[in-house]
Design a protein around this motif. Structure first.
Motif, PDB file in Angstrom:
ATOM      1  N   TYR A 260       1.021  -1.461  -0.252  1.00  0.00           N
ATOM      2  CA  TYR A 260       0.199  -0.152  -0.428  1.00  0.00           C
ATOM      3  C   TYR A 260       1.219   0.886   0.096  1.00  0.00           C
ATOM      4  O   TYR A 260       2.110   1.577   0.682  1.00  0.00           O
ATOM      5  N   PHE A 261       0.454   2.659  -0.721  1.00  0.00           N
ATOM      6  CA  PHE A 261       0.737   3.743  -0.543  1.00  0.00           C
ATOM      7  C   PHE A 261      -0.170   4.724  -0.443  1.00  0.00           C
ATOM      8  O   PHE A 261      -1.219   4.818  -0.596  1.00  0.00           O
ATOM      9  N   ALA A 262       0.802   5.436   0.786  1.00  0.00           N
ATOM     10  CA  ALA A 262      -0.544   6.156   1.233  1.00  0.00           C
ATOM     11  C   ALA A 262       0.296   7.824   1.123  1.00  0.00           C
ATOM     12  O   ALA A 262       1.631   8.289   1.484  1.00  0.00           O
ATOM     13  N   LEU A 263      -0.134   9.012  -0.056  1.00  0.00           N
ATOM     14  CA  LEU A 263       0.580  10.206   0.097  1.00  0.00           C
ATOM     15  C   LEU A 263      -0.331  11.447   0.077  1.00  0.00           C
ATOM     16  O   LEU A 263      -1.924  11.764   0.159  1.00  0.00           O
ATOM     17  N   ASP A 264       0.281  12.245   1.335  1.00  0.00           N
ATOM     18  CA  ASP A 264      -0.563  12.483   2.512  1.00  0.00           C
ATOM     19  C   ASP A 264      -1.710  12.604   3.088  1.00  0.00           C
ATOM     20  O   ASP A 264      -2.891  12.587   3.404  1.00  0.00           O
ATOM     21  N   THR A 265      -1.245  10.720   3.381  1.00  0.00           N
ATOM     22  CA  THR A 265      -2.948  10.458   4.314  1.00  0.00           C
ATOM     23  C   THR A 265      -2.496   9.281   4.755  1.00  0.00           C
ATOM     24  O   THR A 265      -1.534   9.227   4.909  1.00  0.00           O
ATOM     25  N   THR A 266      -3.367   8.317   5.302  1.00  0.00           N
ATOM     26  CA  THR A 266      -2.548   7.165   5.997  1.00  0.00           C
ATOM     27  C   THR A 266      -3.842   5.994   5.151  1.00  0.00           C
ATOM     28  O   THR A 266      -4.758   6.325   5.203  1.00  0.00           O
ATOM     29  N   ILE A 267      -3.311   5.237   5.354  1.00  0.00           N
ATOM     30  CA  ILE A 267      -3.848   3.927   5.059  1.00  0.00           C
ATOM     31  C   ILE A 267      -4.629   3.229   6.328  1.00  0.00           C
ATOM     32  O   ILE A 267      -3.908   3.014   7.091  1.00  0.00           O
ATOM     33  N   SER A 268      -5.930   3.699   6.110  1.00  0.00           N
ATOM     34  CA  SER A 268      -6.926   3.354   7.246  1.00  0.00           C
ATOM     35  C   SER A 268      -8.335   3.721   6.556  1.00  0.00           C
ATOM     36  O   SER A 268      -8.933   3.783   5.684  1.00  0.00           O
ATOM     37  N   THR A 269      -9.486   3.571   8.411  1.00  0.00           N
ATOM     38  CA  THR A 269     -10.465   3.591   7.893  1.00  0.00           C
ATOM     39  C   THR A 269     -10.963   4.791   8.697  1.00  0.00           C
ATOM     40  O   THR A 269     -12.661   4.608   9.104  1.00  0.00           O
ATOM     41  N   ASP A 270     -10.649   5.730   9.308  1.00  0.00           N
ATOM     42  CA  ASP A 270     -10.939   7.335  10.157  1.00  0.00           C
ATOM     43  C   ASP A 270     -11.065   8.355   9.138  1.00  0.00           C
ATOM     44  O   ASP A 270      -9.501   8.143   9.502  1.00  0.00           O
ATOM     45  N   LEU A 271     -11.845   9.021   9.311  1.00  0.00           N
ATOM     46  CA  LEU A 271     -11.589  10.375   8.712  1.00  0.00           C
ATOM     47  C   LEU A 271     -11.478  11.031   9.997  1.00  0.00           C
ATOM     48  O   LEU A 271     -10.485  12.058   9.530  1.00  0.00           O
ATOM     49  N   ALA A 272     -10.443  10.671  11.193  1.00  0.00           N
ATOM     50  CA  ALA A 272      -9.883  12.046  11.812  1.00  0.00           C
ATOM     51  C   ALA A 272      -8.677  11.565  11.151  1.00  0.00           C
ATOM     52  O   ALA A 272      -8.542  13.107  12.229  1.00  0.00           O
ATOM     53  N   ASP A 273      -8.529  11.050  10.641  1.00  0.00           N
ATOM     54  CA  ASP A 273      -6.699  11.081  10.187  1.00  0.00           C
ATOM     55  C   ASP A 273      -6.334  11.912   9.299  1.00  0.00           C
ATOM     56  O   ASP A 273      -5.570  12.456   8.973  1.00  0.00           O
ATOM     57  N   LEU A 274      -7.618  12.359   8.393  1.00  0.00           N
ATOM     58  CA  LEU A 274      -7.765  13.576   7.221  1.00  0.00           C
ATOM     59  C   LEU A 274      -8.137  14.778   8.039  1.00  0.00           C
ATOM     60  O   LEU A 274      -8.724  15.388   7.258  1.00  0.00           O
ATOM     61  N   LEU A 514     -16.207  -3.964   6.614  1.00  0.00           N
ATOM     62  CA  LEU A 514     -14.864  -4.451   7.201  1.00  0.00           C
ATOM     63  C   LEU A 514     -14.726  -5.831   7.722  1.00  0.00           C
ATOM     64  O   LEU A 514     -14.868  -6.336   8.831  1.00  0.00           O
ATOM     65  N   VAL A 515     -14.635  -6.396   6.791  1.00  0.00           N
ATOM     66  CA  VAL A 515     -15.256  -7.747   7.167  1.00  0.00           C
ATOM     67  C   VAL A 515     -13.485  -8.855   7.126  1.00  0.00           C
ATOM     68  O   VAL A 515     -13.011  -9.107   8.186  1.00  0.00           O
ATOM     69  N   HIS A 516     -12.290  -8.396   7.079  1.00  0.00           N
ATOM     70  CA  HIS A 516     -10.870  -8.592   7.060  1.00  0.00           C
ATOM     71  C   HIS A 516     -10.060  -7.360   7.861  1.00  0.00           C
ATOM     72  O   HIS A 516      -9.245  -6.972   6.757  1.00  0.00           O
ATOM     73  N   PRO A 517     -10.096  -6.662   8.733  1.00  0.00           N
ATOM     74  CA  PRO A 517      -9.626  -5.750   9.344  1.00  0.00           C
ATOM     75  C   PRO A 517      -8.480  -6.055   9.137  1.00  0.00           C
ATOM     76  O   PRO A 517      -7.400  -4.796   9.068  1.00  0.00           O
ATOM     77  N   GLY A 518      -7.649  -7.390   9.472  1.00  0.00           N
ATOM     78  CA  GLY A 518      -6.478  -7.106   9.175  1.00  0.00           C
ATOM     79  C   GLY A 518      -5.515  -6.951   8.026  1.00  0.00           C
ATOM     80  O   GLY A 518      -3.948  -6.822   7.793  1.00  0.00           O
ATOM     81  N   GLY A 519      -6.760  -7.048   6.863  1.00  0.00           N
ATOM     82  CA  GLY A 519      -6.016  -6.156   5.864  1.00  0.00           C
ATOM     83  C   GLY A 519      -5.138  -4.977   5.814  1.00  0.00           C
ATOM     84  O   GLY A 519      -4.414  -4.763   5.160  1.00  0.00           O
ATOM     85  N   LEU A 520      -5.310  -4.207   6.428  1.00  0.00           N
ATOM     86  CA  LEU A 520      -5.049  -3.288   6.505  1.00  0.00           C
ATOM     87  C   LEU A 520      -3.547  -3.164   7.222  1.00  0.00           C
ATOM     88  O   LEU A 520      -2.570  -2.264   6.318  1.00  0.00           O
ATOM     89  N   THR A 521      -2.530  -4.207   8.307  1.00  0.00           N
ATOM     90  CA  THR A 521      -1.825  -4.555   8.352  1.00  0.00           C
ATOM     91  C   THR A 521      -0.819  -5.682   7.347  1.00  0.00           C
ATOM     92  O   THR A 521      -0.060  -5.589   7.835  1.00  0.00           O
ATOM     93  N   ALA A 522      -1.825  -6.033   6.483  1.00  0.00           N
ATOM     94  CA  ALA A 522      -0.850  -7.293   5.549  1.00  0.00           C
ATOM     95  C   ALA A 522       0.104  -7.462   5.114  1.00  0.00           C
ATOM     96  O   ALA A 522       0.508  -7.850   4.551  1.00  0.00           O
ATOM     97  N   ASN A 523       0.119  -6.368   4.761  1.00  0.00           N
ATOM     98  CA  ASN A 523       0.844  -5.628   3.496  1.00  0.00           C
ATOM     99  C   ASN A 523       2.170  -4.466   3.869  1.00  0.00           C
ATOM    100  O   ASN A 523       1.620  -3.705   4.687  1.00  0.00           O
ATOM    101  N   PRO A 524       3.155  -4.262   3.256  1.00  0.00           N
ATOM    102  CA  PRO A 524       3.747  -3.438   3.851  1.00  0.00           C
ATOM    103  C   PRO A 524       4.019  -2.112   3.016  1.00  0.00           C
ATOM    104  O   PRO A 524       2.453  -1.953   2.002  1.00  0.00           O
ATOM    105  N   THR A 525       3.857  -0.635   3.689  1.00  0.00           N
ATOM    106  CA  THR A 525       3.284   0.380   3.337  1.00  0.00           C
ATOM    107  C   THR A 525       4.641   1.406   3.201  1.00  0.00           C
ATOM    108  O   THR A 525       4.908   1.231   4.601  1.00  0.00           O
ATOM    109  N   LEU A 526       4.295   2.377   2.704  1.00  0.00           N
ATOM    110  CA  LEU A 526       4.827   3.828   2.161  1.00  0.00           C
ATOM    111  C   LEU A 526       3.598   4.572   2.204  1.00  0.00           C
ATOM    112  O   LEU A 526       2.514   5.010   1.731  1.00  0.00           O
ATOM    113  N   THR A 527       4.111   5.273   3.623  1.00  0.00           N
ATOM    114  CA  THR A 527       3.789   6.918   3.866  1.00  0.00           C
ATOM    115  C   THR A 527       4.430   8.065   2.946  1.00  0.00           C
ATOM    116  O   THR A 527       5.241   7.983   4.255  1.00  0.00           O
ATOM    117  N   VAL A 528       4.070   8.468   2.249  1.00  0.00           N
ATOM    118  CA  VAL A 528       4.578  10.120   2.110  1.00  0.00           C
ATOM    119  C   VAL A 528       2.987  11.469   2.596  1.00  0.00           C
ATOM    120  O   VAL A 528       2.979  11.224   2.461  1.00  0.00           O
TER     121      VAL A 528
END
Length: 583
Positions: A260-274, A514-528
């Motif tokens: 996953y890659f996140a550009l001025d954001t986060t890989i999340s399911t929460d609008l609080a991050d934005l 959100l059937v598979h919430p573990g999917g958020l951490t299942a793969n490497p993530t780049l956050t810029v």
């Protein structure tokens, strides 16, 4: 990957302090053709088209095309334009690389933010592909367009002439035998009442499986991500199940991506991050209402099906951004007549006053008007998009500064030096030309700020308005992205339901996605992250973000390949390196 988040208050609560204005975006242009019933399931050779995109961009070894794939909506969505049964994206690849996407080394698939169409990714997509190719790797970058962008009519912009575009959209003149159908009312958007997060992530899944049928290939080669709101959408995608059976996981969102890659954001399911990235004072309904009440309001049309505002950013005025970009492509240093030749109405007049008033008195009286100043086409685009001019943080990029005459502080709608509204207005001092009926104001591009001939404009309190380290985007690249793309830089019809779904994330109807919430951490993530952007200092260090110094929220997409310090652009460099890394 560490997925801990600072929850705090909701994004709306975090942005409440000191809020005076709320921007909104999202213009709407209706393509030709009457509303039709749902199309049959796509089959055969006519289910996909790919068309090369011509550009004045300097040669960089990257070829671009617009791809459209027929993926009809379910019958339950009801009547809609036939074009809305297609999904579209911009495909970028190395000219000397494989022609088939399946043969690429990696494929980056990007979801846009709340104001964006696929064209907003033009610079970062091109540069990422070019940097990877220079390292001997052939990757692709797919910039997705949301389905609702099917409503845009690009005819005037596609003419390649700014005056023709103004005549087409604002004066009823035909282009190629076609006349603009006008801006669309809420009563014609019934199908968008169901266009929420569930259909949005389903569209991405259906597109990926149509274009890359081999599940093993998707799992090994596709990197999923996005900008701004696109990070939250990617979070929902990663946690989704697409076959209705949680016990079978080959279809799970996490298994369509190698990372996953996140550009001025986060890989999340929460609008609080934005917090602060969603424009305020739109017609967004009060989310004190429950899910069922909101959905009933959307279905009936009591609630608006797309976000808009009475002035500033709406169907009529948002079209001007692409037109301004077109003028800067055609004749960057020529004197602009765009703002003086637009039709006069309350919407355009109020918008111009908001964007070009030095103080509250000027806003209220309308004098001097922006029409009283002489500006080049570059200067008009810079005034509309630069972080030292436009007073809306989610629209800001760092493209240089005014030049050619005296400059003064722009203390409206916020006073320079005040940080109370930084989430809304941004942190940079705002400036405006000082002399009406005076010199021709030009634009100093990002790479000429701090040059020997730079006057070094300062605020009344002595603070420099900008410096070379704060300028990162080439205004001419920005102009090309806004004026040349077949899929718009801006998103003109944004589905209200997509935001209300995300705001109602704890409701059973959304939570069940959100059937598979573990999917958020299942793969490497780049956050810029943009160093001066909306999320600056608010993302947990555990995410190990790459910081792009001096960047604003849009700069992570638009920054020039070579920066003022001589180094390669950091976002595309990071993406190219991430694409080269093993899973």
């Amino acid at each position: 990957m560490n997925t801990s988040r600072s929850k705090g208050s909701s994004w709306r609560g975090a942005a409440n302090a000191g809020r005076t204005w709320r921007g909104a975006a999202l213009a709407a242009l209706l393509t030709a053709g009457a509303l039709t019933a749902a199309a049959p399931q796509a089959q055969g050779e006519n289910a996909r088209t790919e068309t090369p995109v011509a550009s004045t961009h300097p040669a960089d070894g990257v070829v671009e095309s617009v791809v459209r794939v027929k993926v009809p909506l379910p019958q339950s969505f009801g009547a809609r334009p036939a074009a809305c049964d297609w999904l579209s994206y911009l495909r970028y690849r190395a000219a000397d690389g494989p022609s088939a996407s399946a043969d690429a080394d990696r494929i980056l698939v990007a979801q846009p933010g709340i104001l964006e169409g696929a064209g907003a990714f033009d610079s970062v997509a091109r540069d990422t592909v070019a940097q990877a190719a220079a390292q001997g790797r052939h990757i692709e970058f797919w910039a997705l367009d949301r389905r609702s962008n099917c409503l845009e009519d690009p005819t005037g912009i596609a003419s390649g002439d700014q005056h023709t575009a103004v005549d087409y959209y604002y004066r009823g003149k035909a282009v190629g035998g076609r006349t603009f159908a006008g801006f669309v009312g809420n009563d014609q958007l019934g199908w968008m009442a169901k266009l929420g997060i569930q259909q949005t992530v389903r569209d991405e899944y259906d597109l990926l499986t149509a274009e890359l049928p081999d599940p093993t290939l998707r799992k090994n080669k596709v990197l999923c991500g996005g900008h701004s709101l696109g990070g939250v959408i990617t979070g929902y995608f990663a946690a989704a199940d697409f076959d209705g059976n949680p016990a079978t996981t080959a279809d799970a969102g996490q298994n369509q991506c190698a990372g996953y890659f996140a550009l001025d954001t986060t890989i999340s399911t929460d609008l609080a991050d934005l917090s602060g990235s969603i424009p305020d004072d739109t017609n967004l309904p009060d989310i004190g209402l429950g899910y069922g009440v909101v959905q009933a309001g959307l279905d009936s049309g009591v609630l608006p099906r797309s976000l808009s505002a009475p002035v500033l950013l709406n169907p009529e005025t948002m079209t001007l951004l692409a037109i301004a970009g077109l003028g800067a492509v055609q004749n960057p240093g020529g004197e602009s007549d765009l703002l003086s030749t637009l039709p006069s109405n309350v919407n355009i007049e109020t918008t111009n006053r908001f964007l070009f008033s030095k103080d509250a008195a000027t806003f209220l009286t309308g004098s001097p008007s922006v029409k009283d100043f002489r500006l080049t086409n570059d200067a008009v685009l810079g005034a509309l998009m630069d972080d030292n001019s436009v007073p809306l943080a989610f629209l800001q990029s760092s493209v240089g500064f005014f030049d050619g005459g005296p400059i003064i502080d722009k203390n409206f709608p916020a006073t320079n030096g005040s940080s109370d509204n930084s989430l809304l207005f941004g942190v940079e001092y705002k400036a405006i030309p000082a002399q009406p009926h005076g010199p021709l104001y030009t634009w100093r591009n990002y790479d000429r700020v701090g040059a020997a001939d730079d006057p070094g404009y300062r605020s009344a309190d002595g603070t420099p308005f900008t410096n070379a380290s704060k300028e990162v985007t080439d205004i001419h690249e920005l102009a090309r992205s806004m004026g040349e793309q077949p899929l718009d830089f801006t998103e003109q019809y944004f589905p209200t339901k997509l935001v209300t779904d995300l705001e109602l994330a704890t409701s059973p109807q959304v939570k069940q996605l959100l059937v598979h919430p573990g999917g958020l951490t299942a793969n490497p993530t780049l956050t810029v992250l943009a160093g001066d952007g909306l999320l600056a200092g608010r993302v947990p260090a555990g995410l190990n973000p790459v910081i792009a110094p001096g960047y604003q929220h849009l700069d992570v997409l638009t920054a020039a390949p070579v920066q003022n310090d001589g180094r390669p652009e950091v976002v595309s460099s990071s993406l190219a390196a991430f694409a080269a890394s093993p899973k």
